[in-house]
Design a protein around this motif. Structure first.
Motif, PDB file in Angstrom:
ATOM      1  N   VAL A  58       0.963  -1.254  -0.079  1.00 23.74           N
ATOM      2  CA  VAL A  58       0.154  -0.020  -0.029  1.00 23.74           C
ATOM      3  C   VAL A  58       0.780   1.348   0.091  1.00 23.74           C
ATOM      4  N   ASP A  59       2.078   1.087   0.728  1.00 25.58           N
ATOM      5  CA  ASP A  59       3.149   2.386   0.694  1.00 25.58           C
ATOM      6  C   ASP A  59       3.470   2.621  -0.873  1.00 25.58           C
ATOM      7  N   GLU A  60       3.843   1.538  -1.512  1.00 31.32           N
ATOM      8  CA  GLU A  60       4.252   1.880  -2.816  1.00 31.32           C
ATOM      9  C   GLU A  60       2.978   2.389  -3.637  1.00 31.32           C
ATOM     10  N   GLN A  61       1.746   1.711  -3.517  1.00 29.89           N
ATOM     11  CA  GLN A  61       0.677   2.354  -4.422  1.00 29.89           C
ATOM     12  C   GLN A  61       0.512   3.977  -3.924  1.00 29.89           C
ATOM     13  N   ALA A  62       0.446   4.093  -2.655  1.00 30.83           N
ATOM     14  CA  ALA A  62       0.238   5.564  -2.141  1.00 30.83           C
ATOM     15  C   ALA A  62       1.493   6.564  -2.792  1.00 30.83           C
ATOM     16  N   LEU A  63       2.794   5.969  -2.763  1.00 32.78           N
ATOM     17  CA  LEU A  63       3.669   6.942  -3.445  1.00 32.78           C
ATOM     18  C   LEU A  63       3.564   7.094  -4.811  1.00 32.78           C
ATOM     19  N   LEU A  64       3.194   6.052  -5.571  1.00 33.32           N
ATOM     20  CA  LEU A  64       3.039   6.288  -7.175  1.00 33.32           C
ATOM     21  C   LEU A  64       1.540   7.288  -7.503  1.00 33.32           C
ATOM     22  N   ALA A  67       2.914  10.604  -7.130  1.00 29.34           N
ATOM     23  CA  ALA A  67       3.940  11.401  -7.762  1.00 29.34           C
ATOM     24  C   ALA A  67       3.386  11.519  -9.172  1.00 29.34           C
ATOM     25  N   ALA A  68       2.423  10.632  -9.504  1.00 26.99           N
ATOM     26  CA  ALA A  68       1.834  10.842 -10.942  1.00 26.99           C
ATOM     27  C   ALA A  68       0.471  10.515 -11.075  1.00 26.99           C
ATOM     28  N   PRO A  69      -0.436  11.424 -10.811  1.00 25.33           N
ATOM     29  CA  PRO A  69      -1.797  11.085 -10.498  1.00 25.33           C
ATOM     30  C   PRO A  69      -2.476  11.356 -11.819  1.00 25.33           C
ATOM     31  N   GLY A  70      -1.807  11.701 -12.947  1.00 25.30           N
ATOM     32  CA  GLY A  70      -2.199  11.638 -14.355  1.00 25.30           C
ATOM     33  C   GLY A  70      -2.033  10.269 -15.036  1.00 25.30           C
ATOM     34  N   THR A  71      -1.043   9.599 -14.459  1.00 28.25           N
ATOM     35  CA  THR A  71      -0.740   8.322 -15.042  1.00 28.25           C
ATOM     36  C   THR A  71      -1.481   7.108 -14.219  1.00 28.25           C
ATOM     37  N   TYR A  72      -1.447   7.174 -12.768  1.00 31.68           N
ATOM     38  CA  TYR A  72      -1.872   6.200 -11.918  1.00 31.68           C
ATOM     39  C   TYR A  72      -3.009   6.613 -11.274  1.00 31.68           C
ATOM     40  N   SER A  73      -3.915   5.587 -10.909  1.00 31.37           N
ATOM     41  CA  SER A  73      -5.244   5.703 -10.132  1.00 31.37           C
ATOM     42  C   SER A  73      -5.580   4.489  -9.428  1.00 31.37           C
ATOM     43  N   LYS A  74      -6.383   4.659  -8.445  1.00 27.85           N
ATOM     44  CA  LYS A  74      -6.725   3.508  -7.505  1.00 27.85           C
ATOM     45  C   LYS A  74      -7.629   2.761  -8.077  1.00 27.85           C
ATOM     46  N   PRO A  75      -7.791   1.612  -8.593  1.00 28.10           N
ATOM     47  CA  PRO A  75      -8.828   0.794  -9.232  1.00 28.10           C
ATOM     48  C   PRO A  75      -9.845   0.154  -8.371  1.00 28.10           C
TER      49      PRO A  75
END
Length: 118
Positions: A58-64, A67-75
């Motif tokens: 979950v820490d890696e998920q939160a970091l990403l 860091a890049a909200p235009g690239t990553y989102s929470k499914p």
């Protein structure tokens, strides 16, 4: 022009002992019966075209996500997973392929990893 699903499919099926089958109506990729990637296009009307992959924590998920909200989102429905935007020309297919492979490694059985993995 190759579609995002075609690119994801080619990347995922290149990995050892991978199979594709639908899960909850979505093209989903499995290794040894464990899901490691799922393609979603406008899932429940969210307007996104993404591939969902496993992350290490979950820490890696939160970091990403930060860091890049235009690239990553929470499914939706996949805790400790990450959605990667695969729409448009800005998609970084080398990074996406690497994330799919890392996700495969999180799901693959030890015997495949000990045999050299991907």
């Amino acid at each position: 022009m190759t579609s995002p699903l075609d690119r994801i499919r080619a990347t995922a099926l290149e990995l050892p002992e991978t199979e594709e089958r639908p899960s909850h109506g979505q093209p989903t990729f499995f290794v040894a019966g464990k899901q490691f990637a799922q393609f979603r296009d406008n899932h429940h009307g969210d307007g996104k075209t993404v591939v969902c992959v496993r992350v290490g924590s979950v820490d890696e998920q939160a970091l990403l996500l930060e860091a890049a909200p235009g690239t990553y989102s929470k499914p939706a429905y996949l805790p400790t997973w990450l959605s990667i935007n695969v729409a448009g020309d800005a998609a970084d297919w080398d990074m996406i392929a690497d994330r799919i492979a890392q996700s495969w490694e999180f799901a693959a059985p030890r015997r495949l990893l000990e045999a050299g993995g991907r």
